[in-house]
Design an enzyme around this catalytic site. Structure first.
Site, PDB file in Angstrom:
ATOM      1  N   PRO A   9       9.090 -37.876  86.286  1.00 31.49           N
ATOM      2  CA  PRO A   9       8.348 -37.867  87.659  1.00 31.49           C
ATOM      3  C   PRO A   9       6.875 -38.505  87.541  1.00 31.49           C
ATOM      4  CG  PRO A   9       9.312 -35.775  87.541  1.00 31.49           C
ATOM      5  CD  PRO A   9       9.644 -36.464  86.314  1.00 31.49           C
ATOM      6  N   ASN A  10       6.338 -39.299  88.346  1.00 30.37           N
ATOM      7  CA  ASN A  10       5.139 -39.784  88.659  1.00 30.37           C
ATOM      8  C   ASN A  10       4.854 -41.017  87.559  1.00 30.37           C
ATOM      9  OD1 ASN A  10       4.254 -38.208  90.728  1.00 30.37           O
ATOM     10  ND2 ASN A  10       4.358 -36.381  89.448  1.00 30.37           N
ATOM     11  N   ARG A  17      -2.352 -44.152  88.657  1.00 28.69           N
ATOM     12  CA  ARG A  17      -2.176 -42.848  88.616  1.00 28.69           C
ATOM     13  C   ARG A  17      -3.125 -42.377  87.618  1.00 28.69           C
ATOM     14  NH1 ARG A  17       2.247 -39.338  85.480  1.00 28.69           N
ATOM     15  NH2 ARG A  17       1.173 -37.051  85.847  1.00 28.69           N
ATOM     16  N   TYR A  22      -4.194 -42.089  82.011  1.00 27.57           N
ATOM     17  CA  TYR A  22      -3.004 -42.766  81.569  1.00 27.57           C
ATOM     18  C   TYR A  22      -3.158 -44.339  81.596  1.00 27.57           C
ATOM     19  CZ  TYR A  22      -0.796 -38.406  82.955  1.00 27.57           C
ATOM     20  OH  TYR A  22      -0.377 -37.299  83.139  1.00 27.57           O
ATOM     21  N   ASN A  73      10.057 -39.625  78.383  1.00 28.39           N
ATOM     22  CA  ASN A  73       8.850 -39.096  78.717  1.00 28.39           C
ATOM     23  C   ASN A  73       9.195 -38.226  79.859  1.00 28.39           C
ATOM     24  OD1 ASN A  73       6.447 -38.076  79.694  1.00 28.39           O
ATOM     25  ND2 ASN A  73       5.436 -40.064  79.409  1.00 28.39           N
ATOM     26  N   ALA A  76       5.917 -34.032  84.019  1.00 28.67           N
ATOM     27  CA  ALA A  76       5.669 -32.475  83.899  1.00 28.67           C
ATOM     28  C   ALA A  76       7.080 -31.493  83.758  1.00 28.67           C
ATOM     29  CB  ALA A  76       5.195 -32.178  85.516  1.00 28.67           C
ATOM     30  N   HIS A  79       7.499 -29.417  80.624  1.00 28.11           N
ATOM     31  CA  HIS A  79       6.883 -28.119  80.470  1.00 28.11           C
ATOM     32  C   HIS A  79       7.670 -26.834  81.323  1.00 28.11           C
ATOM     33  CE1 HIS A  79       3.753 -30.469  79.334  1.00 28.11           C
ATOM     34  NE2 HIS A  79       3.519 -31.080  80.707  1.00 28.11           N
ATOM     35  N   ASP A  86      18.824 -28.882  78.786  1.00 24.39           N
ATOM     36  CA  ASP A  86      20.118 -28.629  78.578  1.00 24.39           C
ATOM     37  C   ASP A  86      20.906 -29.881  78.309  1.00 24.39           C
ATOM     38  OD1 ASP A  86      19.710 -25.998  78.128  1.00 24.39           O
ATOM     39  OD2 ASP A  86      20.403 -25.463  80.235  1.00 24.39           O
ATOM     40  N   GLU A  97      10.781 -37.710  72.480  1.00 25.53           N
ATOM     41  CA  GLU A  97      10.194 -37.319  73.465  1.00 25.53           C
ATOM     42  C   GLU A  97       8.935 -37.803  73.543  1.00 25.53           C
ATOM     43  OE1 GLU A  97      10.715 -33.604  75.070  1.00 25.53           O
ATOM     44  OE2 GLU A  97       8.490 -33.474  75.812  1.00 25.53           O
ATOM     45  N   HIS A  99       4.858 -38.605  75.228  1.00 29.41           N
ATOM     46  CA  HIS A  99       3.709 -38.325  76.325  1.00 29.41           C
ATOM     47  C   HIS A  99       2.692 -39.294  76.092  1.00 29.41           C
ATOM     48  CE1 HIS A  99       5.718 -35.035  77.632  1.00 29.41           C
ATOM     49  NE2 HIS A  99       6.094 -34.482  76.470  1.00 29.41           N
ATOM     50  N   SER A 101      -0.413 -39.178  77.143  1.00 28.77           N
ATOM     51  CA  SER A 101      -1.556 -38.451  77.038  1.00 28.77           C
ATOM     52  C   SER A 101      -1.409 -37.283  75.765  1.00 28.77           C
ATOM     53  CB  SER A 101      -2.107 -37.592  78.172  1.00 28.77           C
ATOM     54  OG  SER A 101      -1.220 -36.513  78.563  1.00 28.77           O
ATOM     55  N   ARG A 106      -4.892 -30.679  76.719  1.00 21.16           N
ATOM     56  CA  ARG A 106      -4.876 -30.771  78.132  1.00 21.16           C
ATOM     57  C   ARG A 106      -4.820 -29.295  78.534  1.00 21.16           C
ATOM     58  NH1 ARG A 106      -2.034 -35.319  81.097  1.00 21.16           N
ATOM     59  NH2 ARG A 106      -3.196 -34.615  82.787  1.00 21.16           N
ATOM     60  N   ARG A 110       0.302 -27.244  80.048  1.00 20.71           N
ATOM     61  CA  ARG A 110       0.940 -28.271  79.529  1.00 20.71           C
ATOM     62  C   ARG A 110       1.388 -28.092  78.006  1.00 20.71           C
ATOM     63  NH1 ARG A 110       0.379 -32.296  83.482  1.00 20.71           N
ATOM     64  NH2 ARG A 110      -1.777 -31.981  84.512  1.00 20.71           N
TER      65      ARG A 110
END
Ligand code: DQA
Length: 143
Positions: A9-10, A17, A22, A73, A76, A79, A86, A97, A99, A101, A106, A110
């Site tokens: 997402p995002n 953004r 980012y 990635n 959100a 979290h 799963d 994984e 990220h 940032s 933060r 997070r």
């Protein structure tokens, strides 16, 4: 090696953004960078982005089977996305994984990383370089 690269997402709005967090490069810029490194490594990449947890899970089920490894990635969803965690665990594939940032520098909400437990490792805070490092890791470890 075939690698599935998922952005959650995002991450489709990278570039506009919160550029102070980012950066100013777009998702297309990221995918171009990744494809260039993949060519050097002789990897085949499938890069996909969705704002929906179910869609990411569908891709892990379908595209993940045909892949040797997954770079994700989860945005959100990292979290709180237990279903996504799963699916990653259930894929049986090595997962890295990433990220952009440094989530640990933060807000406290997070710092809880539910998908990270399903990953071999997590790279956080290195910007787009983190995705390239994930590819290099997969090349060095052979998945
Ligand atoms: C992110 C970090 C997450 O906390 C956030 O919700 C994102 C992006 C990152 O790449 O730094 O959407 O995954």
């Amino acid at each position: 090696m075939k690698v599935l690269v998922l952005n959650g997402p995002n991450l489709g709005t990278l570039g506009r953004r919160e550029p102070e967090v980012y950066g100013t490069q777009t998702l297309a810029d990221l995918e171009k960078l990744l494809n260039e490194r993949a060519r050097e490594l002789d990897f085949a990449l499938t890069c996909l982005q969705s704002n929906h947890e179910g869609q990411l899970i569908d891709w892990i089920e379908k595209e993940g089977v045909a892949s040797d490894a997954i770079i994700i990635n989860p945005g959100a969803l990292s979290h709180y996305g237990l279903a996504l965690a799963d699916a990653l665990r259930g894929s049986g594939k090595p997962v890295v994984e990433v990220h952009i940032s440094n989530v640990f520098a933060r807000e406290p909400e997070r710092h809880r990383m539910v998908t990270a437990a399903a990953a071999k490792g997590v790279i956080s805070g290195l910007g787009f370089e983190g995705y390239l490092a994930a590819l290099d890791y997969l090349a060095a470890s052979n998945g």
